[in-house]
Design a protein around this motif. Structure first.
Motif, short mmCIF file in Angstrom:
data_model
loop_
_atom_site.label_atom_id
_atom_site.label_comp_id
_atom_site.label_asym_id
_atom_site.label_seq_id
_atom_site.Cartn_x
_atom_site.Cartn_y
_atom_site.Cartn_z
N UNK A 1 0.82 -1.20 0.00
CA UNK A 1 0.00 0.00 0.00
C UNK A 1 0.87 1.27 0.00
N UNK A 2 0.37 2.29 -0.64
CA UNK A 2 1.10 3.55 -0.73
C UNK A 2 0.76 4.46 0.45
N UNK A 3 1.73 5.30 0.81
CA UNK A 3 1.51 6.25 1.90
C UNK A 3 1.62 7.68 1.39
N UNK A 4 1.39 8.62 2.27
CA UNK A 4 1.38 10.03 1.87
C UNK A 4 2.74 10.49 1.36
N UNK A 5 3.81 9.88 1.85
CA UNK A 5 5.13 10.23 1.33
C UNK A 5 5.28 9.83 -0.12
N UNK B 1 -1.28 -4.46 -4.84
CA UNK B 1 -1.75 -3.40 -3.96
C UNK B 1 -1.28 -2.03 -4.44
N UNK B 2 -0.04 -1.95 -4.88
CA UNK B 2 0.51 -0.67 -5.31
C UNK B 2 -0.16 -0.17 -6.58
N UNK B 3 -0.33 -1.06 -7.56
CA UNK B 3 -0.91 -0.63 -8.83
C UNK B 3 -2.38 -0.24 -8.64
N UNK B 4 -3.10 -0.94 -7.78
CA UNK B 4 -4.48 -0.54 -7.48
C UNK B 4 -4.50 0.87 -6.87
#
Length: 328
Positions: free
Chosen positions: A16-20, A64-67
């Motif tokens: 999963x991606x974060x705000x950074x 997860x990242x590409x989604x």
């Protein structure tokens, strides 16, 4: 495309991606895909440079990242989204470039030293870890990138890619442009503990997590250590929450109120943060809603189509490279 630029950028599949990630890269990607020819890739070979002993999660993390990319608005119709490992020419160009890259160029890389110190408990004395900036150079030179959007910590890698391109061109003829560094508006986002936001540090705020959890994390984020008590005055410039989050999300009027209130101790840190948190939650609400509607096939379909487009360009580039170095 407005100015003929070719943009190449990638991200390691760490889930999963974060705000950074968003402020440091993806916000820039969203802007660039409207005006330039963009290639955005899953850097799954790069994931092995530090996690070669634990590769089990690479596929799940890629999904997860590409989604998350798609939920943010990265558009596979306007940009080429692909997997690095699906384009085998990346490994071939890495090998060619490694032949002409001096080891001292790699040893002076500041990120190499920082990560070795930060990632304790992992054996990073490997050729892959030392040489990963050469693989990064292959990633961007493969598509003849003219600009690469990065955060401040990655800027030395783009300078190294320029040096490698310059040396290749001097030896074998002008094939590769020297890519320019495009700095993001928020080059470095602090995590909840004040260090750079990173999954490895456990200080990340994720784009699609529950709003209550985002509120909890940001409410507890470290501030100016001078403000040990509510009545202690502080200095906003020394507050990680203010420097990274308030300056990014708050209006000029809100910043003026926060600065005055901090320096006079007329407001508390939590009172100050709540203004910022409101903006963060508002920005992430539509992203979370889009993410809930996406399915795995949306991500894999976008990558499959992008892989084919990337392979065609990579094959043409490697034909040039092989002819230039005499192994065609």
């Amino acid at each position: 495309m407005s100015d003929g630029r070719v943009i190449v950028s990638g991200a390691r599949p760490t889930g999963r991606l974060h705000l950074g990630n968003y402020q440091g890269a993806l916000k820039n990607w969203l802007r660039l895909q409207s005006s330039d020819r963009c290639f955005f890739f899953v850097a799954d070979w790069h994931a092995l440079t530090t996690d070669y002993a634990e590769p089990r999660m690479v596929r799940e993390n890629t999904l997860e990242m590409v989604l998350d990319w798609l939920a943010l608005g990265i558009d596979p119709e306007r940009s080429v989204l692909f997997q690095q490992s699906a384009v085998q020419e990346h490994a071939e160009l890495f090998l060619v470039l490694a032949m002409l890259t001096p080891v001292p160029w790699l040893e002076r890389n500041p990120t190499y030293k920082e990560q070795r110190d930060a990632l304790e408990g992992r054996d990073l004395s490997t050729l892959g870890f030392l040489g990963y900036p050469v693989l990064q150079a292959a990633d961007v030179l493969m598509y003849k990138a003219t600009a690469v959007p990065v955060g401040i910590d990655q800027a030395p890698h783009i300078e190294l890619a320029r040096e490698i391109a310059r040396r290749f061109n001097a030896l074998f003829g002008p094939i590769f442009p020297e890519p320019q560094t495009l700095m993001t508006e928020v080059p470095k986002m602090a995590g909840t503990d004040g260090r750079k936001m990173s999954k490895s540090y456990g200080n990340a705020v994720y784009l699609t997590e529950d709003p209550a959890e985002i509120d909890r994390k940001l409410s507890r984020m470290v501030t100016d250590p001078r403000r040990a008590r509510r009545t202690d005055a502080g200095e906003p410039a020394d507050c990680p929450a203010y420097v990274s989050f308030h300056r990014t999300y708050c209006t000029p009027e809100e910043l003026a109120w926060q600065e005055a209130g901090c320096r006079t101790a007329s407001i508390g840190c939590l009172e100050c943060k709540k203004v910022m948190i409101k903006h963060v939650l508002r920005e992430l609400e539509p992203v979370r809603e889009r993410r809930a509607r996406l399915r795995p096939d949306d991500a894999w379909g976008a990558l499959e189509a992008g892989n084919e487009r990337a392979r065609a360009i990579a094959r043409a580039t490697m034909a040039e490279v092989r002819a230039a170095v005499g192994v065609a």
